[in-house]
Motif scaffolding. Structure first.
Motif, mmCIF file in Angstrom:
data_model
loop_
_atom_site.group_PDB
_atom_site.id
_atom_site.type_symbol
_atom_site.label_atom_id
_atom_site.label_comp_id
_atom_site.label_asym_id
_atom_site.label_seq_id
_atom_site.Cartn_x
_atom_site.Cartn_y
_atom_site.Cartn_z
ATOM 1 N N THR A 272 49.443 -45.451 -11.073
ATOM 2 C CA THR A 272 49.179 -45.361 -9.654
ATOM 3 C C THR A 272 48.866 -44.050 -9.218
ATOM 4 O O THR A 272 47.837 -43.670 -8.514
ATOM 5 N N GLY A 273 49.683 -43.174 -9.722
ATOM 6 C CA GLY A 273 49.517 -41.702 -9.393
ATOM 7 C C GLY A 273 48.130 -41.196 -9.787
ATOM 8 O O GLY A 273 47.455 -40.445 -9.315
ATOM 9 N N GLU A 274 47.816 -41.490 -11.225
ATOM 10 C CA GLU A 274 46.460 -41.229 -11.811
ATOM 11 C C GLU A 274 45.319 -41.544 -10.961
ATOM 12 O O GLU A 274 44.115 -41.310 -10.781
ATOM 13 N N VAL A 275 45.569 -43.019 -10.406
ATOM 14 C CA VAL A 275 44.514 -43.518 -9.533
ATOM 15 C C VAL A 275 44.227 -42.912 -8.383
ATOM 16 O O VAL A 275 43.183 -42.518 -7.956
ATOM 17 N N VAL A 276 45.302 -42.343 -7.889
ATOM 18 C CA VAL A 276 45.199 -41.571 -6.467
ATOM 19 C C VAL A 276 44.523 -40.419 -6.775
ATOM 20 O O VAL A 276 43.484 -39.898 -5.990
ATOM 21 N N LYS A 277 44.622 -39.631 -7.946
ATOM 22 C CA LYS A 277 44.218 -38.583 -8.397
ATOM 23 C C LYS A 277 42.535 -38.807 -8.503
ATOM 24 O O LYS A 277 41.828 -37.783 -8.233
ATOM 25 N N LEU A 278 42.395 -39.860 -9.120
ATOM 26 C CA LEU A 278 41.078 -40.371 -9.520
ATOM 27 C C LEU A 278 40.085 -40.067 -8.008
ATOM 28 O O LEU A 278 39.010 -39.764 -7.768
ATOM 29 N N ILE A 279 40.893 -40.881 -7.101
ATOM 30 C CA ILE A 279 40.053 -41.080 -5.628
ATOM 31 C C ILE A 279 39.766 -39.497 -5.078
ATOM 32 O O ILE A 279 39.089 -39.566 -4.418
ATOM 33 N N ALA A 280 40.761 -39.009 -5.203
ATOM 34 C CA ALA A 280 40.585 -37.518 -4.599
ATOM 35 C C ALA A 280 39.406 -36.611 -5.125
ATOM 36 O O ALA A 280 38.933 -36.001 -4.377
#
Length: 478
Positions: A272-280
């Motif tokens: 989930t943290g990696e997903v947020v980094k992708l979105i950023a």
């Protein structure tokens, strides 16, 4: 019939029994997989051949043309086994233990043929006839094996008829709420939920990007799907309309040791943290992030009705789900609508918790857990896929959403309905004290605890469940 030949036959029987019960019944659950209908037909025919062979070899000497017929049956068994190998490779991925067992069975069967062929040739050279050849305990054991093989064959024949009735809903119709073509990233795409979601989206013409941990499982996904093994493989200018985040280590496949708890937690928060980094780093942000969670967020509340506004009780399930939701929350600061999908017990025969119940219930060994009064908030898998598509399509749906059917049931009611659908009794109650002694917190939270959850948000916004009652769901999937 020499002692060595009988020994090899006994070894073959033991390995065959292990393969049937450990792999076919318990781990692979072939009896509940419509895709394996032809494989089970082959098993049924082969088992009936085995039953006849055991009876003949255990009690008779057949001479002349009858011995040739026995040889023909052995050749037929080889042909059926080769067809079975091809069918297994085409329709399912065999676990390593089953491949090893099949190899050992083939080697041992070859040794049996080498020793049995001279015996059959000798019988074939004699005049046509049949003589009784009683081998004492060996004949009795051969009879028992013949009965067992025949029963397995009859069961497989019956199962193929049941599987013919188990037709699934066309995948494309599950996401018809999404009217325009979208590019959707799915994490956990090879899981029980993610696989069906990906199949539904692909069938409806959407572009699916699937994050998978194990490339060997890529064959589980329907083409055309864009496969990635890491989110860093996506360029910053990649247009992604929606992200559905379902990745996480299963919580019900082992006891909750400290190591297991850490693995369950880290597998969810890390992805989930990696997903947020992708979105950023995406130049164009997705419109919505549908992030997985579970009704375990509420903790254990006995009989209290729980809606999305309910508070929580402290326990590992709550800590896990709360950390999972908090890991997705920074996406809101990036201007992305975030939905926390609090999923209940998902019903389907291809995975999920119910798959562990089908075999014991089918053999009449099912029953309530503990008192049976604990609540089970469930949802049929295709209804869950429809709900995911619904929350993607409704632009002002955000925050926690309970993904459960409107009518939760107690464990006693659940077991009664499952037994009724399978036409079996459900009288073998498992004591709660025994479950706690074996499973500890795992048993307390997943087996003996429960939540009485209602999907208020979904219902208030007009979502219609196709299966509101447990009976309707069981009639659809079983």
């Amino acid at each position: 019939m020499t002692p060595l030949l009988w020994t090899l036959i006994a070894i073959q029987i033991v390995m065959g029994v292990f393969d049937t019960f450990y792999h076919h019944e318990f781990t692979e659950r072939l009896a509940w997989r419509p895709s394996q209908r032809f494989e089970l037909k082959l098993h049924a025919v082969r088992n009936m051949l085995y039953a006849l062979l055991f009876l003949v070899l255990g009690w008779l000497e057949v001479h002349g043309l009858l011995a040739v017929l026995i040889f023909a049956m052995l050749v037929a068994e080889i042909v059926i086994t080769l067809m079975d190998f091809v069918e297994e490779d085409l329709s399912r991925k065999l676990p390593p233990s089953e491949r090893i067992n099949h190899t050992l069975l083939a080697i041992n069967y070859g040794a049996i043929l080498v020793l049995l062929l001279p015996v059959l040739i000798g019988w074939a050279m004699q005049p046509l006839g049949v003589t009784i050849a009683y081998h004492g305990l060996l004949s009795i054991a051969a009879t028992a094996c013949a009965v067992g093989a025949a029963l397995c064959g009859l069961r497989d024949f019956a199962v193929t008829r049941r599987l013919a009735r188990m037709t699934s809903t066309p995948a494309c119709g599950l996401v018809d709420k999404l009217t325009s073509r979208q590019t959707i990233l799915i994490t956990g795409a090879t899981g029980f939920i993610g696989n069906r979601l990906a199949a539904s989206l692909v069938a409806a013409g959407h572009h699916v990007i699937a994050l998978i941990r194990d490339p060997a499982k890529a064959g589980m996904l329907p083409p055309p799907v864009t496969l990635i093994t890491g989110l860093d493989q996506l360029a910053s200018d990649m247009p992604i309309d929606t992200i559905v985040n379902l990745a996480g280590e299963p919580i019900g496949n082992g006891l909750w040791t400290e190591e297991k708890r850490a693995e369950i937690l880290n597998s969810r928060t890390h992805v989930t943290g990696e997903v947020v980094k992708l979105i950023a780093r995406l130049e164009r942000k997705p419109a919505v992030l549908v992030s997985g969670s579970a009704i375990g967020w509420y903790g254990l509340w006995a009989d209290q009705v729980l809606t999305e506004s309910a508070k929580s009780h402290a326990c590992f399930s709550h800590a896990l789900c709360d950390a999972w939701e908090k890991a997705a929350r920074p996406a809101e600061q990036l201007g992305v609508r975030v939905v926390y999908l609090r999923i209940g017990l998902v019903l389907g025969t291809e995975g999920g918790f119910i798959t562990r119940m089908l075999t014991p219930f089918e053999f009449g060994l099912g029953g309530p857990l503990g008192t049976g009064r604990q609540w089970m908030s469930w949802i049929e898998r295709d209804d869950l896929i429809r709900l995911i598509a619904y929350v993607i399509a409704i632009p002002d749906l955000a925050g926690p959403i309970n993904a459960t059917a409107p009518i939760p049931v107690t464990n006693a009611k659940f077991t009664d309905e499952l037994a009724r659908r399978l036409h079996r009794p459900a009288v073998f109650r498992i004591p709660g004290r025994l479950l706690r002694r074996i499973g500890g917190g795992f048993a307390d939270e997943l087996l003996l605890g429960g939540q009485r959850v209602l999907p208020n948000k979904a219902l208030s916004r007009g979502f219609v469940f196709k299966h509101e009652t447990l009976r309707s769901a069981f009639e659809a999937i079983l």
